[in-house]
Design a protein around this motif. Sequence first.
Motif, short mmCIF file in Angstrom:
data_model
loop_
_atom_site.label_atom_id
_atom_site.label_comp_id
_atom_site.label_asym_id
_atom_site.label_seq_id
_atom_site.Cartn_x
_atom_site.Cartn_y
_atom_site.Cartn_z
N SER A 290 0.84 -1.19 0.00
CA SER A 290 0.00 0.00 0.00
C SER A 290 0.88 1.24 0.00
O SER A 290 2.00 1.22 0.51
N PRO A 291 0.40 2.35 -0.56
CA PRO A 291 1.19 3.58 -0.53
C PRO A 291 1.47 4.01 0.92
O PRO A 291 0.65 3.78 1.80
N PHE A 303 3.44 12.27 21.25
CA PHE A 303 3.56 12.34 19.80
C PHE A 303 2.91 11.08 19.23
O PHE A 303 3.45 9.97 19.33
N ARG A 304 1.71 11.22 18.68
CA ARG A 304 0.95 10.08 18.17
C ARG A 304 1.03 10.03 16.65
O ARG A 304 0.76 11.02 15.97
N VAL A 305 1.38 8.86 16.14
CA VAL A 305 1.57 8.68 14.70
C VAL A 305 0.85 7.42 14.25
O VAL A 305 0.91 6.38 14.91
N SER A 306 0.17 7.51 13.13
CA SER A 306 -0.44 6.35 12.49
C SER A 306 0.32 6.09 11.19
O SER A 306 0.42 6.97 10.34
N LEU A 307 0.88 4.88 11.07
CA LEU A 307 1.72 4.53 9.92
C LEU A 307 1.01 3.49 9.06
O LEU A 307 0.46 2.51 9.57
N ARG A 308 1.09 3.69 7.73
CA ARG A 308 0.51 2.73 6.80
C ARG A 308 1.47 2.51 5.63
O ARG A 308 2.15 3.44 5.21
N LEU A 342 0.86 -0.84 9.14
CA LEU A 342 2.26 -0.92 8.70
C LEU A 342 2.54 -2.30 8.12
O LEU A 342 2.36 -3.31 8.79
N GLN A 343 3.02 -2.34 6.88
CA GLN A 343 3.31 -3.62 6.22
C GLN A 343 4.76 -4.03 6.32
O GLN A 343 5.08 -5.22 6.27
N TYR A 344 5.65 -3.05 6.44
CA TYR A 344 7.09 -3.37 6.43
C TYR A 344 7.86 -2.20 7.02
O TYR A 344 7.49 -1.04 6.83
#
Length: 395
Positions: A290-291, A303-308, A342-344
């Motif tokens: 995914s992009p 510090f909150r982060v959502s990673l994809r 998160l895929q990788y």
Amino acid sequence: MAEAGIPDAGHIVHSLEQKSGAGMSGIEDPGVILGNALVVEAKYRTMCRLIEESGCRTNVDLPCGYTPKALHMTRKGMQFIGLDLPIVAGEAGPILLSLAEHPERMRFSGVDATNYDSLAAALEGVDGPICISTEGMMMYFTESEVFTVLTNIHGLLEEHGGCWITPDPEFILQFYLTFRSVLGKDAVEKLAASRNSAEGASDVGNLTNSFIADPMDVENSLQTVKAFLHRHNMRAERVNLGEAMPELTMYGKLTGEQIAEFRMAMSRCHYWVIRLAEDLYEDDKPQKDSPFEMDCALVDGTFRVSLRGRVDTITAPELLKAWETEKAANTIQAAEMDCSGLQYISSAGLRVLMMIQKGLPGAPVKLTGVNDAVWEILETTGFIDIFEIERQAVK
């Protein structure tokens, strides 16, 4: 390379010094310089010969670094595609293009070797079989990254045809035998100094994995490398370095006895010409990721982060920039990463997480929603002992 008298290397050094305002030399010991120059010249000239004899008209050099191979190959009528980290490709490309007699035959792209989409995009429009050359890269990867890189190289060869040429499985052996053959009793000390220099210039602590033969257990470790390739349905022809190696300029700095010892030692080393055998198992084909997307905010000092998608060499700088921007403007007491999308994550991504961790001495970075694939990467790299991790719930 300049020390070894390789054509154009001195011009590149001069251009880099002009750009940085500092000298390029990091090694001063004459014995270490001699050993390194011998290794580098033997590798450079032999690889150039093997690439020219591959029958391919396009050389895909991964990583291309700052070497004059682009100039050499384009003079020979080949197309040269230099792939490296974005910062290297962005600096080396303009220098080499400015020195080129045939700049129309070369191009450079910033890629991540573990990111198939970046590699495929860099080769868009390439016709005919390709010769992928990989020198001094494979030892910097973790086990899981090596597996991914081999899968990606298979994908490129399946798409374009051709071969992959690399000295990497036996390169440490070549290094060891070179120093021992010309430096005698001083070899161990000089090897240690050279290794310390390499480790000091790298963000990676260990320079080995299952794709790299152990000089102390060559036969068993070579079987491991072959099994790695077999798992990816690739087969290798091992080319004897002593037979393939051209005459070297560095022979002028050796005695006749040293040259004889060196040539005999190199007959125990091989470079690998790797081709496809059959199709990969479906599960091992390059995956369409995914992009990369990222949302971040500061909530009550956290510090909150959502990673994809993927956090790798291409995308990790975005996470680092977001962190540095927020940290410069506010007081941050904790960091929490939602990894459910998160895929990788590659070594580059892990380094950014470590930088965030170092900026939060009072609390560990919290990773939530970690899937099995990312957990395996964290476990094999030892990061499960550094961060607070919540694994993804089993459905």
